[in-house]
Design a protein around this motif. Structure first.
Motif, mmCIF file in Angstrom:
data_model
loop_
_atom_site.group_PDB
_atom_site.id
_atom_site.type_symbol
_atom_site.label_atom_id
_atom_site.label_comp_id
_atom_site.label_asym_id
_atom_site.label_seq_id
_atom_site.Cartn_x
_atom_site.Cartn_y
_atom_site.Cartn_z
ATOM 1 N N LYS A 1 17.396 -100.455 -18.472
ATOM 2 C CA LYS A 1 18.266 -101.551 -18.885
ATOM 3 C C LYS A 1 17.842 -102.116 -20.240
ATOM 4 C CE LYS A 1 20.724 -101.796 -15.027
ATOM 5 N NZ LYS A 1 22.184 -101.506 -15.007
ATOM 6 N N TYR A 2 18.772 -102.923 -20.795
ATOM 7 C CA TYR A 2 18.544 -103.591 -22.086
ATOM 8 C C TYR A 2 18.201 -105.054 -21.826
ATOM 9 C CZ TYR A 2 20.116 -105.891 -26.433
ATOM 10 O OH TYR A 2 20.206 -106.669 -27.558
ATOM 11 N N VAL A 3 17.211 -105.594 -22.579
ATOM 12 C CA VAL A 3 16.862 -107.002 -22.417
ATOM 13 C C VAL A 3 16.740 -107.676 -23.778
ATOM 14 C CG1 VAL A 3 15.661 -106.679 -20.220
ATOM 15 C CG2 VAL A 3 14.369 -106.559 -22.364
ATOM 16 N N GLU A 4 16.995 -108.977 -23.775
ATOM 17 C CA GLU A 4 16.813 -109.806 -24.959
ATOM 18 C C GLU A 4 15.920 -110.979 -24.606
ATOM 19 O OE1 GLU A 4 20.987 -109.138 -27.451
ATOM 20 O OE2 GLU A 4 20.482 -111.097 -26.628
ATOM 21 N N LEU A 5 14.938 -111.231 -25.438
ATOM 22 C CA LEU A 5 14.023 -112.348 -25.251
ATOM 23 C C LEU A 5 14.169 -113.269 -26.464
ATOM 24 C CD1 LEU A 5 10.866 -110.282 -24.183
ATOM 25 C CD2 LEU A 5 12.789 -111.021 -22.770
ATOM 26 N N ARG A 6 14.243 -114.583 -26.180
ATOM 27 C CA ARG A 6 14.529 -115.539 -27.244
ATOM 28 C C ARG A 6 13.326 -116.408 -27.560
ATOM 29 N NH1 ARG A 6 19.375 -119.026 -28.839
ATOM 30 N NH2 ARG A 6 18.471 -121.040 -29.436
ATOM 31 N N CYS A 7 13.192 -116.745 -28.839
ATOM 32 C CA CYS A 7 12.122 -117.632 -29.288
ATOM 33 C C CYS A 7 12.697 -118.710 -30.194
ATOM 34 C CB CYS A 7 11.054 -116.843 -30.043
ATOM 35 S SG CYS A 7 9.797 -117.891 -30.832
ATOM 36 N N ASP A 8 12.394 -119.977 -29.865
ATOM 37 C CA ASP A 8 12.750 -121.110 -30.721
ATOM 38 C C ASP A 8 11.470 -121.654 -31.347
ATOM 39 O OD1 ASP A 8 15.136 -121.192 -28.641
ATOM 40 O OD2 ASP A 8 15.717 -122.402 -30.372
ATOM 41 N N LEU B 1 14.005 -110.884 -29.582
ATOM 42 C CA LEU B 1 13.365 -109.573 -29.443
ATOM 43 C C LEU B 1 14.225 -108.769 -28.487
ATOM 44 C CD1 LEU B 1 10.898 -107.683 -29.985
ATOM 45 C CD2 LEU B 1 9.847 -108.699 -27.952
ATOM 46 N N LYS B 2 14.618 -107.584 -28.908
ATOM 47 C CA LYS B 2 15.520 -106.763 -28.122
ATOM 48 C C LYS B 2 14.817 -105.471 -27.719
ATOM 49 C CE LYS B 2 19.308 -108.629 -30.885
ATOM 50 N NZ LYS B 2 20.638 -108.380 -31.479
ATOM 51 N N ILE B 3 14.901 -105.129 -26.467
ATOM 52 C CA ILE B 3 14.291 -103.898 -25.970
ATOM 53 C C ILE B 3 15.364 -103.060 -25.293
ATOM 54 C CG2 ILE B 3 12.405 -102.880 -24.653
ATOM 55 C CD1 ILE B 3 11.078 -105.661 -24.573
ATOM 56 N N GLN B 4 15.559 -101.864 -25.793
ATOM 57 C CA GLN B 4 16.546 -100.944 -25.220
ATOM 58 C C GLN B 4 15.860 -99.987 -24.245
ATOM 59 O OE1 GLN B 4 17.917 -99.166 -28.913
ATOM 60 N NE2 GLN B 4 19.729 -100.479 -28.916
ATOM 61 N N ARG B 5 16.635 -99.508 -23.278
ATOM 62 C CA ARG B 5 16.155 -98.474 -22.347
ATOM 63 C C ARG B 5 14.739 -98.803 -21.867
ATOM 64 N NH1 ARG B 5 17.771 -96.192 -26.868
ATOM 65 N NH2 ARG B 5 15.720 -95.315 -27.351
#
Lengths: 116, 116
Positions: B17-24, B77-81
């Motif tokens: 799966k694909y995930v996105e992690l956010r940083c402020d 930050l985006k992580i594919q597969r």
């Protein structure tokens, strides 16, 4: 290649005792050496930092000793308290021309337990 | 004052799966760093932004990892597969950029990513 080597991996100290954690680095271009404290579930927090133009820096109960020729630096925690129980990381980085700071390279950490 | 915040605090996903992690980051901090911390290890550098641009992405392990900071503030930050080996705590840090100074990196609490 591990650029910053930290020891010991774990440390148990009695309340009121002195905790000593050691680090060694390889890259002579490093010019900033911070120590970070991390509690479970939290991000690392800066404890104290030193530049290579001084051999010692003290802030309260925390002291960094720095040996440039040996490429080693250490953290001393005086009068250790149970609240100091945490994981401690040494790190190193460079400051590039123009002032931008490079990424931190961390040691593997030392888990400190201070027994009451 | 608000520190560095990261969302989500925990993310469980399935392999592939694909995930996105956010940083402020802290308001006004122009430098932003991503690190990855595996269990029992120190944080490892992934990528560093100065403003909107990636000044150093040498720590990204492979092309499945990508990060953006389109407006010079929030970063993703985006992580594919995703793979099981991607399981770790992903830490974000920010700092002021200062010429000739050593600017503290302030860390967020991290996002714990678990890939099943």
């Amino acid at each position: 290649q591990q650029q910053v080597k930290q020891s010991p991996q774990s440390l148990i100290v009695q309340k009121g005792g002195i905790s000593i954690i050691n680090c060694a680095y390889e890259n002579t271009a490093f010019d900033y050496f911070p120590w970070y404290q991390q509690f479970p579930g939290k991000g690392p927090a800066l404890l104290i930092a030193i530049r290579p133009d001084v051999s010692e820096k003290k802030e309260g109960r925390f002291t960094i000793s720095f040996n440039k020729s040996a490429k080693q630096f250490s953290l001393h925690i005086m009068d250790s308290q149970p609240g100091d129980s945490a994981t401690y990381f040494c790190a190193a980085s460079r400051v590039f021309y123009g002032g931008s700071q490079g990424n931190l390279i961390f040691g593997k950490g030392t888990k400190l337990s201070v027994k009451p | 004052g608000a520190g560095v915040s990261q969302t989500p605090s925990n993310k469980v996903t399935e392999k592939g799966k694909y995930v996105e992690l956010r940083c402020d980051p802290i308001s006004g901090h122009t430098a932003l760093y991503w690190y990855r911390q595996s269990l029992g290890q120190g944080p490892e550098f992934l990528i560093y932004f100065q403003g909107t641009g990636a000044a150093d992405d040498s720590g990204l392990p492979n092309d499945r990892f990508f990060a953006v900071r389109p407006e010079g503030s929030v970063s993703t930050l985006k992580i594919q597969r995703t793979e099981r080996g991607d399981s770790a705590v992903y830490l974000c840090a920010s700092s002021l950029r200062g010429t000739g100074s050593y600017n503290e990196q302030f860390f967020g609490p991290g996002t714990r990513l678990t890939v099943l």
